[in-house]
Motif scaffolding. Sequence first.
Motif, PDB file in Angstrom:
ATOM      1  N   THR A   6      41.857  51.209  34.822  1.00 27.92           N
ATOM      2  CA  THR A   6      42.856  50.638  35.644  1.00 27.92           C
ATOM      3  C   THR A   6      43.547  51.456  36.657  1.00 27.92           C
ATOM      4  O   THR A   6      43.935  52.711  36.161  1.00 27.92           O
ATOM      5  CB  THR A   6      43.984  49.885  34.904  1.00 27.92           C
ATOM      6  N   ILE A 126      39.764  43.269  27.309  1.00 28.94           N
ATOM      7  CA  ILE A 126      39.467  42.543  28.815  1.00 28.94           C
ATOM      8  C   ILE A 126      37.874  42.723  29.290  1.00 28.94           C
ATOM      9  O   ILE A 126      37.479  41.814  29.845  1.00 28.94           O
ATOM     10  CB  ILE A 126      40.603  43.232  29.747  1.00 28.94           C
ATOM     11  N   GLN A 130      35.589  39.557  29.981  1.00 25.62           N
ATOM     12  CA  GLN A 130      35.252  39.439  31.306  1.00 25.62           C
ATOM     13  C   GLN A 130      33.717  39.439  31.363  1.00 25.62           C
ATOM     14  O   GLN A 130      32.927  38.735  32.236  1.00 25.62           O
ATOM     15  CB  GLN A 130      35.677  40.403  32.347  1.00 25.62           C
ATOM     16  N   THR A 134      33.357  33.221  32.006  1.00 29.00           N
ATOM     17  CA  THR A 134      33.850  33.180  33.532  1.00 29.00           C
ATOM     18  C   THR A 134      35.307  32.896  33.712  1.00 29.00           C
ATOM     19  O   THR A 134      35.758  33.315  34.335  1.00 29.00           O
ATOM     20  CB  THR A 134      32.884  32.052  33.800  1.00 29.00           C
ATOM     21  N   HIS A 135      35.767  31.962  32.713  1.00 29.40           N
ATOM     22  CA  HIS A 135      37.038  31.515  32.532  1.00 29.40           C
ATOM     23  C   HIS A 135      37.567  31.747  31.150  1.00 29.40           C
ATOM     24  O   HIS A 135      37.150  31.351  30.103  1.00 29.40           O
ATOM     25  CB  HIS A 135      37.154  30.289  33.017  1.00 29.40           C
ATOM     26  N   TYR A 136      38.936  32.445  31.083  1.00 29.45           N
ATOM     27  CA  TYR A 136      39.594  32.665  29.892  1.00 29.45           C
ATOM     28  C   TYR A 136      40.968  32.741  29.916  1.00 29.45           C
ATOM     29  O   TYR A 136      41.544  32.736  30.946  1.00 29.45           O
ATOM     30  CB  TYR A 136      39.085  34.179  29.250  1.00 29.45           C
ATOM     31  N   GLY A 160      47.575  42.825  33.870  1.00 23.69           N
ATOM     32  CA  GLY A 160      47.346  41.491  34.471  1.00 23.69           C
ATOM     33  C   GLY A 160      47.952  40.403  33.628  1.00 23.69           C
ATOM     34  O   GLY A 160      48.087  39.206  34.049  1.00 23.69           O
ATOM     35  N   LEU A 170      47.096  36.010  29.673  1.00 22.64           N
ATOM     36  CA  LEU A 170      46.237  36.837  30.700  1.00 22.64           C
ATOM     37  C   LEU A 170      45.305  35.486  30.809  1.00 22.64           C
ATOM     38  O   LEU A 170      44.628  35.102  29.880  1.00 22.64           O
ATOM     39  CB  LEU A 170      45.485  37.982  29.899  1.00 22.64           C
ATOM     40  N   LYS A 171      45.194  35.301  32.070  1.00 20.74           N
ATOM     41  CA  LYS A 171      44.123  34.360  32.289  1.00 20.74           C
ATOM     42  C   LYS A 171      43.619  34.460  33.715  1.00 20.74           C
ATOM     43  O   LYS A 171      44.292  35.083  34.378  1.00 20.74           O
ATOM     44  CB  LYS A 171      44.586  32.891  32.074  1.00 20.74           C
ATOM     45  N   ASN A 172      42.351  33.884  33.907  1.00 19.48           N
ATOM     46  CA  ASN A 172      41.866  34.174  35.311  1.00 19.48           C
ATOM     47  C   ASN A 172      41.329  32.843  36.148  1.00 19.48           C
ATOM     48  O   ASN A 172      40.319  32.608  36.898  1.00 19.48           O
ATOM     49  CB  ASN A 172      40.674  34.919  35.182  1.00 19.48           C
ATOM     50  N   TYR A 173      42.181  31.784  35.650  1.00 14.96           N
ATOM     51  CA  TYR A 173      41.888  30.550  36.417  1.00 14.96           C
ATOM     52  C   TYR A 173      43.402  29.772  36.844  1.00 14.96           C
ATOM     53  O   TYR A 173      44.248  30.389  36.445  1.00 14.96           O
ATOM     54  CB  TYR A 173      41.213  29.857  35.453  1.00 14.96           C
ATOM     55  N   GLN A 174      43.160  28.865  37.791  1.00 15.88           N
ATOM     56  CA  GLN A 174      44.318  28.042  37.994  1.00 15.88           C
ATOM     57  C   GLN A 174      44.450  26.674  37.049  1.00 15.88           C
ATOM     58  O   GLN A 174      43.412  26.308  36.900  1.00 15.88           O
ATOM     59  CB  GLN A 174      44.180  27.551  39.376  1.00 15.88           C
TER      60      GLN A 174
END
Length: 180
Positions: A6, A126, A130, A134-136, A160, A170-174
């Motif tokens: 990072t 992470i 990842q 794909t989504h978490y 993040g 921690l999420k990577n989606y809407q």
Amino acid sequence: MKLFKTPQTLELEWIPEQEWQKVCTQRMIDIPHHPNEQLVGLAYNNQQQVVQVTRNIQAALSGYYVTLLENRQTNKTILSKRSHMTIQHLSTRLFGSVELAEFSLLDIHVREEGLGERGLLLEALIHDIQNKYTHYLVSGDFTDISYGGRVAAECFTRYGFTIDQDRLILKNYQDRLFVS
């Protein structure tokens, strides 16, 4: 395995796999084998000591560990040589053709001298998530994980995470992607 560093994190540094043997030889370090654990990588902690990062491959709860490999001549217990993090995979659900994996971050214990090792644990987690999903969503109780606020929020937000109503997230989606 290629790990990432990072950019805003200065207290740790992953050692490239091709340099492990050289570093261990120079520092007279043996890489221990821990039963039921898989090697994630080697790194320097914030005191430039070599540490080993591993993940538990047997338990229902996933564990990540950072083990101090240097200064083994001191009479320390395994608890004072290791930092750890526990995470539980709650579910993997399909929303149409989109998969969402949910995890609960249960605890992070960093040994007293192990500043910077929290970052190694979070980066290993992470990276694994990842590479597999794909989504978490990873969440946990911020008060519990931060020892009642004694661990600064910035220790998590730099990776993040956000904090919402005392939940570390921690999420990577809407959210609108996963409305049924």
